[in-house]
Design an enzyme around this catalytic site. Structure first.
Site, short mmCIF file in Angstrom:
data_model
loop_
_atom_site.label_atom_id
_atom_site.label_comp_id
_atom_site.label_asym_id
_atom_site.label_seq_id
_atom_site.Cartn_x
_atom_site.Cartn_y
_atom_site.Cartn_z
N ASP A 126 41.22 -16.60 48.99
CA ASP A 126 40.18 -16.74 47.21
C ASP A 126 40.84 -15.67 46.96
O ASP A 126 42.56 -15.51 47.06
CB ASP A 126 39.23 -15.29 48.09
N ASP B 246 37.73 -11.11 49.88
CA ASP B 246 37.65 -9.90 49.92
C ASP B 246 35.96 -9.26 49.69
O ASP B 246 35.56 -8.28 50.11
CB ASP B 246 37.57 -9.30 48.60
N ASP C 6 32.42 -13.87 48.76
CA ASP C 6 32.48 -15.24 49.59
C ASP C 6 32.03 -15.04 50.44
O ASP C 6 32.54 -15.52 51.62
CB ASP C 6 34.09 -15.58 49.01
P1 ADP Z 1 37.36 -15.71 42.61
O1 ADP Z 1 36.65 -17.15 42.63
O2 ADP Z 1 38.42 -16.12 41.43
O3 ADP Z 1 37.03 -15.02 43.64
P2 ADP Z 1 34.49 -15.51 41.50
O4 ADP Z 1 34.07 -16.30 42.19
O5 ADP Z 1 34.16 -13.77 41.71
O6 ADP Z 1 36.29 -15.27 41.69
O7 ADP Z 1 34.41 -15.61 39.75
C1 ADP Z 1 34.37 -16.79 38.82
C2 ADP Z 1 34.53 -16.58 37.70
O8 ADP Z 1 33.25 -16.50 37.40
C3 ADP Z 1 35.77 -15.32 37.08
O9 ADP Z 1 36.68 -16.15 36.87
C4 ADP Z 1 34.86 -15.48 36.21
O10 ADP Z 1 34.59 -16.12 34.93
C5 ADP Z 1 32.67 -15.41 36.35
N1 ADP Z 1 32.27 -14.46 36.57
C6 ADP Z 1 31.72 -13.82 37.97
N2 ADP Z 1 31.58 -12.65 38.02
C7 ADP Z 1 31.48 -12.19 36.30
C8 ADP Z 1 31.23 -10.75 35.91
N3 ADP Z 1 30.77 -10.59 36.83
N4 ADP Z 1 31.63 -10.73 34.41
C9 ADP Z 1 31.72 -12.15 33.96
N5 ADP Z 1 31.91 -12.99 34.56
C10 ADP Z 1 32.03 -13.30 35.79
MG MG Z 2 36.22 -13.19 44.65
#
Ligand code: ADP
Ligand code: MG
Length: 628
Positions: free
Chosen positions: A331, A524, A528
């Site tokens: 991730d 983390d 996920d």
């Molecule tokens: P990653 O796959 O990089 O671990 P996430 O799946 O947690 O990231 O989130 C993917 C995307 O969704 C983030 O890059 C952001 O654009 C959006 N996102 C997720 N949670 C939030 C939040 N609480 N506030 C704003 N944007 C969010």
């Molecule tokens: Mg994440």
């Protein structure tokens, strides 16, 4: 335990002494076979009573025949030979076999007890007492189980933190080495979270307890390590199944050896005692105890050695699978990157910068996502009288909430498309957080995260270990994904994924992996958990405090250090290879002595030496895993 060992030693000495008396009597007086039996029965029963009892109990309960049964039959048979016409009495050997067997068991007990104790010692995180502060300010020493969330406890310098909580007063540094393997103390002060199992090094701390004892970090870690031995590796399962078939087969073979050749020889009476002796020797050699004991001990040691470094492994099966890692999937946020975002630009459309940040911080008020934490940090004066209601978080997209009656959405392009808002792309690089008010675009905030300093080295180490495919999955947009993957040397990446998209992607990668290899997913635990569960091995980082991660993952890295992944693979490979060495060594020696016994070249002595000796060596070899 201690007492049992003492009893065993007394038993062995008593048996050896009475055996010596029996030998002297046999040499000096001319006794009949029955009298000899009586004399030798004393040391025999002293050493063998427990074994005979076990054998009878196993038989009565219809359990699989095990080593106690084999030893009992072999020694009783050896004594019986003396009563056959033309048979040499084998009383001395029968007693000696029992005595050796007894000594071997004692040794195993000591070795196993020692390794269990040393794991418990390594994981010396179970707190015994808590200093509970009563309302009148008086402090009472209580069992941590008697403290409830909301209570206040006091932790003095040098004491172990008994429960998870939040520091309300005081500043200190804590030693987390028993939890994370990280030897640099962590600074903490008022407002910080503190985890049970750490040691308070300097100042006095007052802590508001947030979790009860059973749910606190120390208890959960101990549970995990203690239950790990229930998740058997394939090697261990193989051994159990092997022993189940093996013992009856060997017993049957022994019967054949005892009866068939004498029947074929035409003179049954004369040759039977000799063949019976060979058959009994064969039985002793065939004891599978070296395998039954040493293979689980190897895995137990591997798990213990890992936990000492802050790597929690949920079972022998996990170690086995991770030793064969071929595909490593990561991730992005919080795993490859720090997960600490800094606002690098604010581009408002309708409202001013301050108002945009203000709204975003409000909407993110209750979220634990790293993005939320950083947006709140840039607009810290949350304590105004704005009304925030109906907060809805969409994983992988963002959050919508009502602020003072208007619907405010904060999230990525996908979220804007989902609510039909026309968003404006940003020319700046970084993660773009768009904001819409009542369905009208209000601008965006650019935030950026840093790649972890050790990430590139950790990926290189995995490649060096032969991990052929590295992939990064992220919900972030393409430019950021590309930049991060290139910076750390990950070969492939997929951007713009929702949590389900990550699961689908992992399923596709599982289908493409080489046979016999496993796929690990490192995350983390934020957004996920489904992927952690779907991968062959889910590795959660930063297990300290993250409940979701501890539940869903197979392996938890207590600190968030990526190099621990390569280290886990190394420990796993070492453990598996030690278990394999033991299996091969024990089987090879057994077959060699079995062949000798069948050919009449091995004495019962050799048989016992082979059995006890191999067990001792295998157990010692297994214990090497602890010192990974
Ligand atoms: P990653 O796959 O990089 O671990 P996430 O799946 O947690 O990231 O989130 C993917 C995307 O969704 C983030 O890059 C952001 O654009 C959006 N996102 C997720 N949670 C939030 C939040 N609480 N506030 C704003 N944007 C969010
Ligand atoms: Mg994440």
């Amino acid at each position: 335990m201690e007492k049992e060992i003492k009893n065993s030693i007394v038993k062995i000495i008593a048996s050896a002494a009475t055996l010596a008396i029996a030998v002297i009597m046999e040499k000096t007086a001319s006794l009949s076979t029955w009298q000899l039996l009586a004399v030798y029965l004393v040391p025999y029963l002293i050493a063998g009573y427990g074994t005979l009892k076990e054998a009878v109990e196993d038989l009565a309960e219809g359990k699989a025949l095990e080593e106690d049964f084999l030893m009992s039959i072999a020694t009783i048979g050896a004594m019986a030979i003396g009563f056959l016409p033309g048979g040499e009495p084998q009383f001395f050997e029968a007693v000696a076999v029992m005595l050796f067997f007894c000594a071997g068991e004692l040794f195993e007990e000591i070795a196993e007890g020692k390794s269990r104790k040393s794991i418990a010692g390594l994981m010396d995180i179970r707190p015994d007492t808590a200093n509970l502060e009563r309302e009148d300010g008086e402090i009472r020493i209580v069992h941590p189980g008697d403290v409830n969330p909301g209570d206040t406890i006091v932790i003095r310098p040098g004491e172990k933190v008994p429960l998870d909580g939040k520091v309300i007063e005081g500043a200190s540094s804590v030693d987390t080495v028993a939890l994370t393997g990280e030897s640099v103390p962590r600074e903490i002060g008022a407002g910080d979270e503190i985890f049970s199992g750490c040691i308070n090094l300097q100042g006095l701390l007052r802590v508001r307890v947030t979790k009860n004892f059973g749910e606190s970090t120390a208890s959960r870690i101990l549970d995990m390590v203690e239950n790990a031995s229930e998740n058997k590796s394939r090697n261990e399962k193989f051994i159990t199944r092997f022993a189940k078939i093996y013992t009856p087969v060997v017993t049957a073979a022994a019967v054949l050896i005892a009866f068939i050749p004498p029947l074929l020889s035409g003179n049954f009476g004369a040759s039977f005692p000799g063949w019976l002796y060979r058959a009994l020797t064969f039985l002793i050699v065939s004891c599978p105890c070296a395998l039954v004991i040493s293979v689980p001990l190897a895995f137990f040691g591997g798990i213990g050695g890992a936990s000492r470094k802050g790597i929690l492994v949920k079972g022998g099966n996990c170690l086995e699978a991770i030793s064969r890692t071929g595909t490593a999937v990561f991730d992005k946020t919080g795993t490859i990157t720090e997960g600490v975002f800094e606002v690098s630009a604010v581009h408002p459309e309708l409202i001013d910068k301050r108002e945009l940040l203000h709204l975003a911080a409000h909407v993110e008020r209750h979220s634990t996502h790293p993005i939320a934490l950083s947006l709140r940090k840039t607009y810290p004066d949350e304590a105004d009288d704005c009304m925030i209601e109906n907060v809805r978080e969409t994983a992988g997209q963002g959050i919508t909430a009502e602020v003072n009656g208007s619907t405010v959405s904060v999230g990525n392009e996908k979220m804007m498309d989902g609510i039909g808002v026309k968003w404006i792309p940003c020319e700046k690089s970084g993660t773009i957080i768009h904001v819409a008010i009542d369905g009208v675009y209000a601008g965006h905030i650019v935030i950026s995260d840093r790649v972890k300093a050790e990430a590139a080295g950790a990926i290189a180490a995995l490649k060096k270990l032969g991990v052929g495919r590295t992939v990064m999955l992220t919900g972030d947009h393409e430019p950021v994904a590309k930049e991060v993957a290139e910076a750390v040397g990950i070969d492939e990446y997929r951007a713009g994924l929702l949590p389900e998209g990550k699961v689908n992607e992992v399923e596709r990668l599982l289908g493409e992996k080489k046979a016999g290899t496993s796929l690990i997913f490192v995350g983390d635990g934020i957004n996920d958990a489904p992927v952690l569960a779907r991968a062959d091995i889910g590795i959660a980082m930063g297990g300290l405090g993250s409940d979701a991660a501890i539940e869903a993952a197979d392996i938890v890295l207590m600190d968030d250090r990526l190099p621990k992944i390569a280290e886990t693979i190394k420990i796993a490979r070492r453990t598996v290879s030690i278990a394999r060495q033991n299996t091969l060594f024990a089987i090879a020696v057994k077959f060699a002595v079995l062949a000798l016994a069948g050919a009449g070249l091995a004495t019962m002595w050799m048989a016992v030496f082979a059995d006890v000796g191999v067990t001792v060596l295998a157990v010692l070899n297994s214990m090497r895993t602890l010192r990974a």
